[in-house]
Design a protein around this motif. Sequence first.
Motif, PDB file in Angstrom:
ATOM      1  N   VAL A  59       0.833  -1.239   0.011  1.00 48.30           N
ATOM      2  CA  VAL A  59      -0.103  -0.006   0.056  1.00 48.30           C
ATOM      3  C   VAL A  59       1.114   1.219  -0.025  1.00 48.30           C
ATOM      4  CG1 VAL A  59      -1.457   1.383   1.116  1.00 48.30           C
ATOM      5  CG2 VAL A  59      -2.018  -1.065   0.854  1.00 48.30           C
ATOM      6  N   LYS A  60       1.729   1.223   0.899  1.00 47.94           N
ATOM      7  CA  LYS A  60       2.717   2.475   0.963  1.00 47.94           C
ATOM      8  C   LYS A  60       3.645   2.508  -0.287  1.00 47.94           C
ATOM      9  CE  LYS A  60       3.367   2.391   5.824  1.00 47.94           C
ATOM     10  NZ  LYS A  60       4.462   2.137   7.094  1.00 47.94           N
ATOM     11  N   MET A  61       4.034   1.693  -1.083  1.00 45.99           N
ATOM     12  CA  MET A  61       4.856   1.941  -2.288  1.00 45.99           C
ATOM     13  C   MET A  61       3.929   2.204  -3.447  1.00 45.99           C
ATOM     14  SD  MET A  61       7.271  -1.335  -2.509  1.00 45.99           S
ATOM     15  CE  MET A  61       5.972  -2.805  -2.816  1.00 45.99           C
ATOM     16  N   LEU A  62       2.799   1.817  -3.388  1.00 39.56           N
ATOM     17  CA  LEU A  62       1.494   2.255  -4.429  1.00 39.56           C
ATOM     18  C   LEU A  62       1.254   3.617  -4.023  1.00 39.56           C
ATOM     19  CD1 LEU A  62      -0.458  -0.872  -4.716  1.00 39.56           C
ATOM     20  CD2 LEU A  62       1.292   0.195  -6.456  1.00 39.56           C
ATOM     21  N   ASP A  93       8.010 -11.048  -7.278  1.00 36.81           N
ATOM     22  CA  ASP A  93       8.404 -12.492  -7.168  1.00 36.81           C
ATOM     23  C   ASP A  93      10.003 -12.256  -7.291  1.00 36.81           C
ATOM     24  OD1 ASP A  93       8.843 -15.058  -7.163  1.00 36.81           O
ATOM     25  OD2 ASP A  93       8.406 -15.336  -9.220  1.00 36.81           O
ATOM     26  N   ASP A  94      10.488 -11.930  -8.673  1.00 36.72           N
ATOM     27  CA  ASP A  94      11.916 -11.954  -8.973  1.00 36.72           C
ATOM     28  C   ASP A  94      12.248 -10.675  -9.760  1.00 36.72           C
ATOM     29  OD1 ASP A  94      14.531 -12.365  -9.420  1.00 36.72           O
ATOM     30  OD2 ASP A  94      14.382 -14.313 -10.256  1.00 36.72           O
ATOM     31  N   ILE A  95      12.937  -9.618  -9.334  1.00 38.71           N
ATOM     32  CA  ILE A  95      13.350  -8.267 -10.004  1.00 38.71           C
ATOM     33  C   ILE A  95      14.311  -8.593 -11.322  1.00 38.71           C
ATOM     34  CG2 ILE A  95      15.303  -7.716  -8.855  1.00 38.71           C
ATOM     35  CD1 ILE A  95      13.828  -4.815  -8.801  1.00 38.71           C
ATOM     36  N   LYS A  96      14.830  -9.916 -11.097  1.00 40.19           N
ATOM     37  CA  LYS A  96      15.799 -10.183 -12.296  1.00 40.19           C
ATOM     38  C   LYS A  96      15.340 -10.627 -13.436  1.00 40.19           C
ATOM     39  CE  LYS A  96      19.483 -10.880  -8.999  1.00 40.19           C
ATOM     40  NZ  LYS A  96      20.211 -12.192  -8.120  1.00 40.19           N
ATOM     41  N   ARG A  97      13.930 -11.032 -13.454  1.00 33.26           N
ATOM     42  CA  ARG A  97      13.256 -11.481 -14.457  1.00 33.26           C
ATOM     43  C   ARG A  97      12.891 -10.307 -15.569  1.00 33.26           C
ATOM     44  NH1 ARG A  97       8.511 -15.468 -12.286  1.00 33.26           N
ATOM     45  NH2 ARG A  97       9.968 -17.280 -11.494  1.00 33.26           N
ATOM     46  N   ALA A  98      12.854 -10.624 -16.837  1.00 35.54           N
ATOM     47  CA  ALA A  98      12.859  -9.717 -17.779  1.00 35.54           C
ATOM     48  C   ALA A  98      11.622  -8.922 -17.759  1.00 35.54           C
ATOM     49  CB  ALA A  98      13.233 -10.164 -19.166  1.00 35.54           C
ATOM     50  N   ASP A 116      16.516  -3.984   3.475  1.00 33.99           N
ATOM     51  CA  ASP A 116      16.217  -2.592   2.932  1.00 33.99           C
ATOM     52  C   ASP A 116      17.153  -2.240   1.713  1.00 33.99           C
ATOM     53  OD1 ASP A 116      14.333  -2.104   4.901  1.00 33.99           O
ATOM     54  OD2 ASP A 116      15.823  -1.412   6.229  1.00 33.99           O
ATOM     55  N   SER A 117      17.844  -2.829   1.346  1.00 35.25           N
ATOM     56  CA  SER A 117      18.852  -2.810   0.209  1.00 35.25           C
ATOM     57  C   SER A 117      18.104  -3.017  -0.929  1.00 35.25           C
ATOM     58  CB  SER A 117      20.457  -3.174   0.302  1.00 35.25           C
ATOM     59  OG  SER A 117      19.871  -4.617   0.253  1.00 35.25           O
ATOM     60  N   LEU A 118      17.193  -3.766  -0.755  1.00 36.12           N
ATOM     61  CA  LEU A 118      16.542  -4.264  -2.105  1.00 36.12           C
ATOM     62  C   LEU A 118      15.438  -3.245  -2.640  1.00 36.12           C
ATOM     63  CD1 LEU A 118      15.815  -8.014  -1.125  1.00 36.12           C
ATOM     64  CD2 LEU A 118      17.471  -7.136  -2.648  1.00 36.12           C
ATOM     65  N   LYS A 119      15.253  -2.259  -1.598  1.00 37.16           N
ATOM     66  CA  LYS A 119      14.187  -1.360  -1.824  1.00 37.16           C
ATOM     67  C   LYS A 119      14.439  -0.407  -2.905  1.00 37.16           C
ATOM     68  CE  LYS A 119      12.009  -1.753   2.825  1.00 37.16           C
ATOM     69  NZ  LYS A 119      11.405  -0.976   3.878  1.00 37.16           N
ATOM     70  N   ARG A 120      15.751  -0.007  -3.013  1.00 32.67           N
ATOM     71  CA  ARG A 120      16.069   1.215  -4.062  1.00 32.67           C
ATOM     72  C   ARG A 120      15.669   0.636  -5.554  1.00 32.67           C
ATOM     73  NH1 ARG A 120      16.544   6.285  -3.931  1.00 32.67           N
ATOM     74  NH2 ARG A 120      18.123   7.256  -5.339  1.00 32.67           N
ATOM     75  N   PRO A 121      16.242  -0.521  -5.751  1.00 29.44           N
ATOM     76  CA  PRO A 121      16.031  -0.987  -7.229  1.00 29.44           C
ATOM     77  C   PRO A 121      14.461  -1.165  -7.479  1.00 29.44           C
ATOM     78  CG  PRO A 121      17.487  -2.450  -6.160  1.00 29.44           C
ATOM     79  CD  PRO A 121      17.175  -1.520  -5.122  1.00 29.44           C
ATOM     80  N   VAL A 122      13.463  -1.526  -6.522  1.00 31.30           N
ATOM     81  CA  VAL A 122      12.219  -1.483  -6.628  1.00 31.30           C
ATOM     82  C   VAL A 122      11.413  -0.178  -6.963  1.00 31.30           C
ATOM     83  CG1 VAL A 122       9.923  -2.204  -5.657  1.00 31.30           C
ATOM     84  CG2 VAL A 122      11.953  -3.823  -5.612  1.00 31.30           C
ATOM     85  N   TRP A 123      12.105   0.770  -5.963  1.00 28.41           N
ATOM     86  CA  TRP A 123      11.667   2.042  -6.195  1.00 28.41           C
ATOM     87  C   TRP A 123      11.826   2.669  -7.678  1.00 28.41           C
ATOM     88  CZ3 TRP A 123       8.146   5.571  -5.235  1.00 28.41           C
ATOM     89  CH2 TRP A 123       8.361   6.962  -5.054  1.00 28.41           C
ATOM     90  N   GLU A 124      13.137   2.750  -7.976  1.00 27.32           N
ATOM     91  CA  GLU A 124      13.632   2.999  -9.309  1.00 27.32           C
ATOM     92  C   GLU A 124      12.770   2.540 -10.516  1.00 27.32           C
ATOM     93  OE1 GLU A 124      15.749   5.238  -9.932  1.00 27.32           O
ATOM     94  OE2 GLU A 124      16.275   5.578  -7.833  1.00 27.32           O
ATOM     95  N   LYS A 125      12.306   1.177 -10.510  1.00 24.48           N
ATOM     96  CA  LYS A 125      11.361   0.772 -11.296  1.00 24.48           C
ATOM     97  C   LYS A 125       9.970   1.192 -11.114  1.00 24.48           C
ATOM     98  CE  LYS A 125      11.944  -3.406 -12.923  1.00 24.48           C
ATOM     99  NZ  LYS A 125      11.947  -5.035 -12.997  1.00 24.48           N
ATOM    100  N   LEU A 126       9.282   1.501  -9.960  1.00 28.63           N
ATOM    101  CA  LEU A 126       8.165   1.809  -9.601  1.00 28.63           C
ATOM    102  C   LEU A 126       7.883   3.556 -10.247  1.00 28.63           C
ATOM    103  CD1 LEU A 126       7.295   0.430  -6.468  1.00 28.63           C
ATOM    104  CD2 LEU A 126       6.105  -0.145  -8.604  1.00 28.63           C
ATOM    105  N   LYS A 127       8.952   4.095 -10.121  1.00 29.91           N
ATOM    106  CA  LYS A 127       8.817   5.608 -10.473  1.00 29.91           C
ATOM    107  C   LYS A 127       8.349   5.635 -11.925  1.00 29.91           C
ATOM    108  CE  LYS A 127      13.016   7.298  -9.189  1.00 29.91           C
ATOM    109  NZ  LYS A 127      14.274   8.219  -8.953  1.00 29.91           N
ATOM    110  N   SER A 128       8.708   4.704 -12.634  1.00 29.31           N
ATOM    111  CA  SER A 128       8.383   4.984 -14.114  1.00 29.31           C
ATOM    112  C   SER A 128       6.928   4.972 -14.465  1.00 29.31           C
ATOM    113  CB  SER A 128       9.166   3.745 -14.906  1.00 29.31           C
ATOM    114  OG  SER A 128       8.566   2.576 -14.549  1.00 29.31           O
ATOM    115  N   LEU A 129       6.100   4.619 -13.391  1.00 27.28           N
ATOM    116  CA  LEU A 129       4.732   4.405 -13.329  1.00 27.28           C
ATOM    117  C   LEU A 129       4.176   5.745 -12.867  1.00 27.28           C
ATOM    118  CD1 LEU A 129       4.141   0.716 -11.839  1.00 27.28           C
ATOM    119  CD2 LEU A 129       4.065   1.647 -14.273  1.00 27.28           C
ATOM    120  N   ARG A 130       4.603   6.847 -12.511  1.00 25.72           N
ATOM    121  CA  ARG A 130       4.160   7.788 -11.883  1.00 25.72           C
ATOM    122  C   ARG A 130       3.317   8.630 -12.972  1.00 25.72           C
ATOM    123  NH1 ARG A 130       8.386  11.077  -8.377  1.00 25.72           N
ATOM    124  NH2 ARG A 130       7.364  10.481  -6.200  1.00 25.72           N
TER     125      ARG A 130
END
Length: 130
Positions: A59-62, A93-98, A116-130
């Motif tokens: 919820v917070k990420m969205l 599931d797996d951020i490494k999948r295409a 917590d170090s995994l959050k940064r790559p997820v955030w970078e990808k989610l920013k593209s949905l803004r």
Amino acid sequence: MFSERLINELGLISLRLKQPVPHNAHDLLDRLSDETPTASETATETAPKLDKNEFRLLVKMLQAIGHDCQYDAMTYDGSVVTYQHPKKTLVFDDIKRADDAQIMNLTRLADLLLDDSLKRPVWEKLKSLR
């Protein structure tokens, strides 16, 4: 059991059954079979539920990308969370999948809570949905 006068004098409430008591076992079995849950009702009861901390994180990420989480848009199969965002389907599931035009692969929510170090790559990808 008690007379109406005694019930009134003691201030008791007179309780009566709404339905008559079945006189034989067949009536009782018919009533029970009518009240048995259907297959779809039992499936929802036994469906795996997302951990509340994982759900809060989702919820917070969205919300961070300006989207209100819709519970109906989310599915969970016990390990993988899938969320149907208006622009893409988010698969935790797996951020490494295409990724492709319809699917964005992200790290599991449980793993994000642990590291917590995994959050940064997820955030970078989610920013593209803004």
